[in-house]
Design a protein around this motif. Structure first.
Motif, mmCIF file in Angstrom:
data_model
loop_
_atom_site.group_PDB
_atom_site.id
_atom_site.type_symbol
_atom_site.label_atom_id
_atom_site.label_comp_id
_atom_site.label_asym_id
_atom_site.label_seq_id
_atom_site.Cartn_x
_atom_site.Cartn_y
_atom_site.Cartn_z
ATOM 1 N N SER A 1 0.854 -1.178 0.000
ATOM 2 C CA SER A 1 0.000 0.000 0.000
ATOM 3 C C SER A 1 0.894 1.234 0.000
ATOM 4 O O SER A 1 1.961 1.213 0.591
ATOM 5 N N THR B 1 0.667 4.033 1.487
ATOM 6 C CA THR B 1 0.870 4.575 2.825
ATOM 7 C C THR B 1 0.406 3.537 3.832
ATOM 8 O O THR B 1 -0.372 2.647 3.504
ATOM 9 N N GLN B 2 0.883 3.674 5.040
ATOM 10 C CA GLN B 2 0.451 2.772 6.102
ATOM 11 C C GLN B 2 -1.024 3.034 6.399
ATOM 12 O O GLN B 2 -1.420 4.175 6.611
ATOM 13 N N LEU B 3 -1.840 2.004 6.388
ATOM 14 C CA LEU B 3 -3.264 2.151 6.681
ATOM 15 C C LEU B 3 -3.515 1.856 8.146
ATOM 16 O O LEU B 3 -2.895 0.970 8.725
ATOM 17 N N SER B 4 -4.459 2.564 8.725
ATOM 18 C CA SER B 4 -4.901 2.245 10.078
ATOM 19 C C SER B 4 -5.895 1.090 9.989
ATOM 20 O O SER B 4 -6.419 0.780 8.913
ATOM 21 N N GLU C 1 -8.903 1.118 11.088
ATOM 22 C CA GLU C 1 -10.190 1.690 10.674
ATOM 23 C C GLU C 1 -10.243 1.887 9.162
ATOM 24 O O GLU C 1 -11.266 1.634 8.529
ATOM 25 N N GLU C 2 -9.129 2.345 8.565
ATOM 26 C CA GLU C 2 -9.083 2.522 7.107
ATOM 27 C C GLU C 2 -9.153 1.168 6.398
ATOM 28 O O GLU C 2 -9.835 1.026 5.381
ATOM 29 N N PHE C 3 -8.463 0.180 6.947
ATOM 30 C CA PHE C 3 -8.515 -1.166 6.366
ATOM 31 C C PHE C 3 -9.945 -1.688 6.346
ATOM 32 O O PHE C 3 -10.398 -2.261 5.356
ATOM 33 N N GLN D 1 -12.609 -0.169 6.032
ATOM 34 C CA GLN D 1 -13.445 0.526 5.050
ATOM 35 C C GLN D 1 -13.206 0.013 3.631
ATOM 36 O O GLN D 1 -13.997 0.292 2.726
ATOM 37 N N LEU D 2 -12.116 -0.736 3.425
ATOM 38 C CA LEU D 2 -11.812 -1.268 2.093
ATOM 39 C C LEU D 2 -12.805 -2.366 1.726
ATOM 40 O O LEU D 2 -13.329 -3.052 2.609
ATOM 41 N N TYR E 1 -5.542 -7.823 8.361
ATOM 42 C CA TYR E 1 -4.762 -6.682 8.826
ATOM 43 C C TYR E 1 -4.009 -7.123 10.073
ATOM 44 O O TYR E 1 -4.615 -7.403 11.114
ATOM 45 N N LYS F 1 0.030 -4.183 8.511
ATOM 46 C CA LYS F 1 0.185 -4.631 7.124
ATOM 47 C C LYS F 1 -1.035 -5.437 6.701
ATOM 48 O O LYS F 1 -1.711 -6.038 7.525
#
Length: 192
Positions: A7, A9-12, A14-16, A18-19, A28, A32
């Motif tokens: 990715s 940028t590093q995802l949080s 919470e962002e993961f 939402q994918l 997750y 990573k």
């Protein structure tokens, strides 16, 4: 092999979450994203047959329920164990008495089945992580070697083979299962 998805940028966590879901599922872990390998014959057979066997014992008396490929999110990870078993009283329910879509607690029993060409490190790490977060029992099934490694909190793992008996959740009473019984689920021949 489990692959790490690059990715920008590093995802949080919470962002993961939402994918969109992927097939096979992505997990997750430690910041990573890893995509699970697609289940093959032995893996798929063990997964469905073992979950069904657990449910045949656990569901009628409302003791426990096994969920295949259920996403569970807790402890800053979002993982998809091959089988997640919850004691009946701990199954997260919505207002209608139906299972919640988003599970935010560790399973009581987690079962991982090694796929061909899959490294064992990340899979074992998932089991240990679950135990550190409240899971009571973990199984690591290695179909090619015909062994099951049993994990319980605060104890060294135990290797079981052949006719060795396997521990199950205590709520399942006197249900007995051996390593041979588990691998017998793979047979499509007559009385074997």
């Amino acid at each position: 092999m489990i692959t790490s998805i690059k990715s920008p940028t590093q995802l949080s966590l919470e962002e993961f979450l939402q994918l969109p879901e992927t097939k096979p599922a992505s997990e997750y872990i430690n910041g990573k994203i890893y995509q699970k390998p697609m289940g093959q014959g032995k893996h798929s057979t063990l997964q469905i047959e073992l979950a069904s066997a657990i449910n045949q014992v656990g569901k009628p008396q409302k003791l426990a329920y096994a969920f295949p490929e259920l996403r569970v999110t807790f402890g800053q990870r979002s993982i998809v164990p091959d089988i997640s078993v919850f004691e009946w009283s701990r199954i997260p329910l919505d207002a209608n008495g139906e299972v919640e879509n988003k599970i935010k607690i560790a399973p009581d029993w987690v079962i991982e089945i090694l796929s061909p060409e899959q490294g064992s490190g990340l899979v074992l790490d998932k089991i240990i992580f679950c135990l550190e977060n409240g899971t009571k029992l973990g199984w690591f099934i290695e179909p090619e070697e015909r062994l099951i490694m049993v994990f319980t909190p605060n104890q060294l793992p135990a290797m079981r083979r052949g006719e060795d008996s396997l521990p199950v959740l205590s709520v399942l009473g006197d249900w007995q299962l051996s390593v041979a019984d588990v691998f017998g689920l793979l047979s499509f021949r007559g009385n074997q």
